[in-house]
Each structure stands twice: as structure tokens, then as C-alpha cells.
Design an enzyme around this catalytic site. Structure first.
Site, PDB file in Angstrom:
ATOM      1  N   ASN A   1       0.876  -1.172   0.000  1.00 43.36           N
ATOM      2  CA  ASN A   1       0.000   0.000   0.000  1.00 43.36           C
ATOM      3  C   ASN A   1       0.916   1.227   0.000  1.00 43.36           C
ATOM      4  O   ASN A   1       1.478   1.591   1.033  1.00 43.36           O
ATOM      5  CB  ASN A   1      -0.892  -0.035   1.246  1.00 43.36           C
ATOM      6  CG  ASN A   1      -1.889   1.108   1.278  1.00 43.36           C
ATOM      7  OD1 ASN A   1      -1.832   2.023   0.452  1.00 43.36           O
ATOM      8  ND2 ASN A   1      -2.794   1.072   2.238  1.00 43.36           N
TER       9      ASN A   1
ATOM     10  N   ARG B   1      -2.583  -2.030  -3.536  1.00 39.22           N
ATOM     11  CA  ARG B   1      -3.809  -1.267  -3.329  1.00 39.22           C
ATOM     12  C   ARG B   1      -3.775  -0.056  -4.262  1.00 39.22           C
ATOM     13  O   ARG B   1      -2.812   0.708  -4.255  1.00 39.22           O
ATOM     14  CB  ARG B   1      -3.872  -0.794  -1.882  1.00 39.22           C
ATOM     15  CG  ARG B   1      -5.099   0.026  -1.647  1.00 39.22           C
ATOM     16  CD  ARG B   1      -5.210   0.509  -0.256  1.00 39.22           C
ATOM     17  NE  ARG B   1      -6.497   1.195  -0.125  1.00 39.22           N
ATOM     18  CZ  ARG B   1      -6.804   1.978   0.882  1.00 39.22           C
ATOM     19  NH1 ARG B   1      -5.958   2.145   1.858  1.00 39.22           N
ATOM     20  NH2 ARG B   1      -7.976   2.568   0.924  1.00 39.22           N
TER      21      ARG B   1
ATOM     22  N   HIS C   1     -13.142   2.720  -0.292  1.00 40.97           N
ATOM     23  CA  HIS C   1     -13.098   1.700   0.774  1.00 40.97           C
ATOM     24  C   HIS C   1     -13.734   0.384   0.312  1.00 40.97           C
ATOM     25  O   HIS C   1     -14.184  -0.412   1.135  1.00 40.97           O
ATOM     26  CB  HIS C   1     -13.878   2.137   2.045  1.00 40.97           C
ATOM     27  CG  HIS C   1     -13.276   3.276   2.794  1.00 40.97           C
ATOM     28  ND1 HIS C   1     -14.056   4.248   3.390  1.00 40.97           N
ATOM     29  CD2 HIS C   1     -12.007   3.583   3.102  1.00 40.97           C
ATOM     30  CE1 HIS C   1     -13.273   5.119   4.005  1.00 40.97           C
ATOM     31  NE2 HIS C   1     -12.015   4.738   3.840  1.00 40.97           N
TER      32      HIS C   1
ATOM     33  N   ARG D   1     -12.703  15.768   6.975  1.00 41.02           N
ATOM     34  CA  ARG D   1     -13.514  16.072   5.785  1.00 41.02           C
ATOM     35  C   ARG D   1     -14.944  16.382   6.187  1.00 41.02           C
ATOM     36  O   ARG D   1     -15.481  15.755   7.113  1.00 41.02           O
ATOM     37  CB  ARG D   1     -13.522  14.886   4.816  1.00 41.02           C
ATOM     38  CG  ARG D   1     -12.156  14.551   4.288  1.00 41.02           C
ATOM     39  CD  ARG D   1     -12.225  13.413   3.279  1.00 41.02           C
ATOM     40  NE  ARG D   1     -10.957  12.714   3.250  1.00 41.02           N
ATOM     41  CZ  ARG D   1     -10.825  11.394   3.182  1.00 41.02           C
ATOM     42  NH1 ARG D   1     -11.886  10.610   3.118  1.00 41.02           N
ATOM     43  NH2 ARG D   1      -9.633  10.851   3.160  1.00 41.02           N
TER      44      ARG D   1
ATOM     45  N   GLU E   1      -8.130  -5.237   4.858  1.00 34.14           N
ATOM     46  CA  GLU E   1      -8.035  -4.989   3.414  1.00 34.14           C
ATOM     47  C   GLU E   1      -6.855  -5.752   2.806  1.00 34.14           C
ATOM     48  O   GLU E   1      -6.935  -6.253   1.693  1.00 34.14           O
ATOM     49  CB  GLU E   1      -7.890  -3.486   3.151  1.00 34.14           C
ATOM     50  CG  GLU E   1      -9.197  -2.753   3.406  1.00 34.14           C
ATOM     51  CD  GLU E   1      -9.017  -1.292   3.750  1.00 34.14           C
ATOM     52  OE1 GLU E   1      -8.494  -0.998   4.850  1.00 34.14           O
ATOM     53  OE2 GLU E   1      -9.402  -0.441   2.945  1.00 34.14           O
TER      54      GLU E   1
END
Ligand code: ADP
Length: 396
Positions: A7, A90, A179, A240, A383
Site C-alpha cells: 500500500n 492497493r 473503501h 472532511r 483490506e
């Protein structure tokens, strides 16, 4: 088969080595501060942690350090790097093109480059990681796993915005969602725990970390998700803003805010941080709120309220709801937020069991009452494991 999962971020590379198909993880770690005078390696193996300052002026060098570490005679876990048969990467944005993980070809690299326009902060470093791995392990199968892929089943009714249609046709402005690897992983795990076929389960998955997104999974497929063209839309997150009236931006532009400032405000200075004025970290906010800090409490209340709204909306979207899943740093660890989100929902069949919710173990568990019509689960996301699984299947 040894599968390395990578990643790559703008200044870091996280890695995990898997022994597939068993799924054991002999080693994992990360290099941080790539590009600085001194980078930091953290390598975990055999229950031990090795930390060291290393030189990694770019991702290429960072990848070399990782491979040398994995094959080191004392702290390594393979004899030669050529034992690594496949690498799973990823990748954040796969546009409309990638509906699943793929073996990386020149054409795939070209597409990831093209979609950098839609994910300028993520796709370029992801690509740098891919190039570095291709260079360092030329004989390994390289696989790309996209955050957007699971959401390519979302129908137009949920992905087209209420803008002139040619904005979609010209610029591919639409909901993509993110996601996806996490939502897919926990939805499948949930179906397994409930002993129902994944193609029969209707589930709302809540991935609540620094970034947060909620997904409606109908009969195993994503049919709607809270993040949109970018990861800014949806619930309130660490920094955010999530959903806002777009006219706020025009209004502020009239007051002299330029696009750069508005972008930084919405992505980096809003959400939990912006509302509380104190922190983007939920643990800090819970502490401050317990000490009577009103703004920290307001930030947490808004966070919970927005998630609750999405759960309600997606219950309507799904028609029949079998389960709600909480995952991510906040979703997995915070009983209070899970309770708040699920409170007053007995009408739609959600009935939390406080003792199960507050228990810390097992990490993966049912937290609703036995007779709750909708089952509620905490399922730690993984993940990397999902990426390792896809990579193994393709490399096999
Ligand atoms: P990322 O999205 O960067 O992968 P994580 O999934 O690790 O982030 O989630 C980070 C968030 O999880 C932070 O807001 C952090 O405060 C929160 N978190 C982690 N552990 C706990 C905990 N025990 N209680 C409450 N929040 C927690």
C-alpha cells in the site's frame, strides 16, 4: 505461495507478506518519511518489532529496503526475494473500467495513470509503488486491487448526480465510492457469520476510520455508498466535511475564498477537527467531551447523527435489512458511537445488546440481541488479506 501486499502512499509504503492460501502473515511493516534525509523502517516478524533509520530517497529505494529486510538472514522471513511469487497493490481509483482486481499490464498502468485525474493524491503514489515493485521483482505477478471496484455494481440511479447529463458524459463525473475492499471484506465475513449465502444477504457496512463511508450491500453487491466522485462526500469524517450544500462554496467564493482554500478547508480543516476546533482523533474528542468540552461533544453528536441518517436511508434502499456491520478504527473500538448510531432504531428492527457491545473480545462479534430482527456485528476489516486473496487467485 508467498504474496506481498503493498500500500504505497505519498511518503510511505506499507507491506504485508502472506503465505497463501493459508493466510499466515510471517512479516509486515512500513517505511515512513520516504524522500526525507532519513526514513523510518518498522518491521514486525515472529512476534518481534525491528525499528531502524534507513535511506529511502524515493519509493524505488524504499522497495529495495523492504525486500532486503524480508530476505535478511536475521530479521527476514524468506531465503531469497525470488520466493515472492506475486505482489498485490492497493490502488485507490479504477474509474469505471475495473470491476475487480487485475493482473497489471502496460495497459492497466496506462489506465491507472489516466484515473490520477480523479484521485490526484492517491493514484500517483500507488503507481510509483507498482513501478518500484515491477522493477525490484520482475518475475513476480503484479496485481492491482481497486478501492472503487466493489462499487461498480452501483446502478445509475445511485451514481448519477442531479447535474446536466453531459457533465457525466464529458468528464465522467459520477459517484464512484471508496473503501470498496473493506466493505466487500466485512460484508462477506458478515454473511459467513450469519450462515447465509453472500448473494442473499442485505447488509449496511459502516467503515468508520479517519475516512468514513457507509455502503448498502444488496444480495452481496454494493448498490449505493456514501462517498462520491471523491472521498469527500458522505458522513462527517476526521477532517472532511462530508455532505454539504454545494452553494456554500459559491457563497464563500463570493467572500473571497479561492478554490485552493475551499479545497483545503473541506478536506483538511473540516469534519471532527473543524467542528470541535480541537482534534480529528475520536479518542481525544471522547476525552474532551467527558471533561465537559461542548464543541467536542457537538462534533461527536454530529458524527453519530450523520451515520444514523445514512443507515436509515440505506434501510429504505435495501427494503429488507439483515445486518449492520461496524468496522474501521472507530467502528471496531468505540461502543458509545455504535450505541448512539443504533439507538431508537427498534422500529426498523435494530436492537443492540449493551453487554455484547461493550465487551472488547472477541474482536469479531455479534452485538445485537438474539431476537433483534437485524443483526449488528463488529467485524475488524482486513483490506490486506482481501488483496492477498485476490492476488493469489489471479496468480494461481
Ligand atoms: P485510517 O482511516 O487512517 O485507516 P483507522 O481505521 O485506524 O484510520 O481509524 C482511526 C480513528 O479510529 C481515529 O479517529 C481514532 O481515534 C479512532 N480509534 C482508534 N481506536 C479507538 C478507540 N479505542 N476508541 C475510539 N476511537 C478509536
Amino acid at each position: 505461495m508467498k504474496v506481498l501486499v503493498i500500500n504505497a502512499g505519498s511518503s510511505s509504503i506499507k507491506y504485508q507478506l502472506f503465505d497463501m492460501p493459508a493466510g499466515d502473515v510471517p512479516a509486515k511493516g512500513m517505511i515512513e518519511r520516504i524522500g526525507e534525509a532519513q526514513s523510518q523502517l518498522t518491521h514486525k516478524y515472529d512476534g518481534k518489532t525491528h525499528s531502524a533509520a534507513v535511506t529511502a530517497k524515493d519509493h524505488e529505494q524504499g522497495m529495495q529496503v523492504i525486500l532486503q529486510t524480508l530476505a535478511d538472514p536475521t530479521i527476514g522471513v524468506v531465503k531469497k526475494v525470488s520466493e515472492i511469487h506475486a505482489v498485490g497493490h492497493r490502488v485507490v481509483h479504477g474509474g469505471e473500467e475495473f470491476t475487480g482486481s487485475v493482473i497489471i499490464s502496460d495497459q492497466v498502468v496506462g489506465s491507472i495513470e489516466r484515473f490520477a485525474d480523479l484521485a490526484p493524491l492517491h493514484n500517483p503514489p500507488n503507481l510509483t509503488g507498482i513501478r518500484a515493485a515491477m522493477h525490484a521483482l520482475p518475475d513476480a505477478v503484479q496485481v492491482a486491487c481497486f478501492d472503487t471496484a466493489f462499487h461498480t455494481t452501483i446502478p445509475p440511479v445511485a451514481y448519477i448526480y442531479g447535474l446536466p447529463y453531459d457533465i457525466y458524459e464529458k468528464y465522467r463525473v459520477r459517484r464512484y465510492g471508496f473503501h470498496g475492499t473493506s466493505h466487500r471484506f466485512v460484508a462477506r465475513r458478515c454473511a459467513k457469520l450469519m450462515n447465509i449465502d453472500k448473494t442473499k444477504a442485505n447488509i449496511i457496512t459502516c467503515h468508520l476510520g479517519n475516512g468514513c463511508s457507509i455502503t448498502a450491500v444488496k444480495e452481496g453487491k454494493s448498490v449505493d455508498t456514501s462517498m462520491g466522485l471523491t472521498p469527500l462526500e458522505g458522513v462527517v469524517m476526521g477532517t472532511r466535511c462530508g455532505d454539504i450544500d454545494p452553494a456554500i462554496l459559491f457563497y464563500l467564493a463570493d467572500k473571497g475564498y479561492d478554490i485552493k482554500k475551499l479545497n483545503a478547508m473541506c478536506n483538511k480543516q473540516s469534519g471532527l477537527l473543524g467542528i470541535s476546533g480541537a482534534s480529528n482523533d475520536m479518542r481525544n474528542l471522547l476525552e474532551l467531551s467527558a471533561q465537559g468540552n461542548e464543541r467536542a461533544k457537538l462534533a461527536i453528536d454530529i458524527f453519530n447523527y450523520r451515520i444514523k441518517k445514512y443507515v436509515g436511508t440505506y434501510t429504505a434502499v435495501l427494503g429488507r435489512l439483515d445486518a449492520v456491520v461496524f468496522t474501521g478504527g472507530i467502528g471496531e473500538n468505540n461502543a458509545f458511537i455504535r450505541k448512539e448510531v443504533c439507538s431508537g432504531q427498534t422500529q426498523i428492527g435494530i436492537d443492540i445488546n449493551d453487554k455484547r457491545n461493550e465487551a472488547k473480545e472477541p474482536k469479531e462479534r455479534l452485538i445485537s440481541e438474539d431476537n433483534s430482527r437485524v443483526s449488528v456485528f463488529v467485524i475488524p476489516t482486513d483490506e490486506e488479506r482481501a488483496i492477498a486473496g485476490d492476488t493469489y487467485e489471479l496468480a494461481k
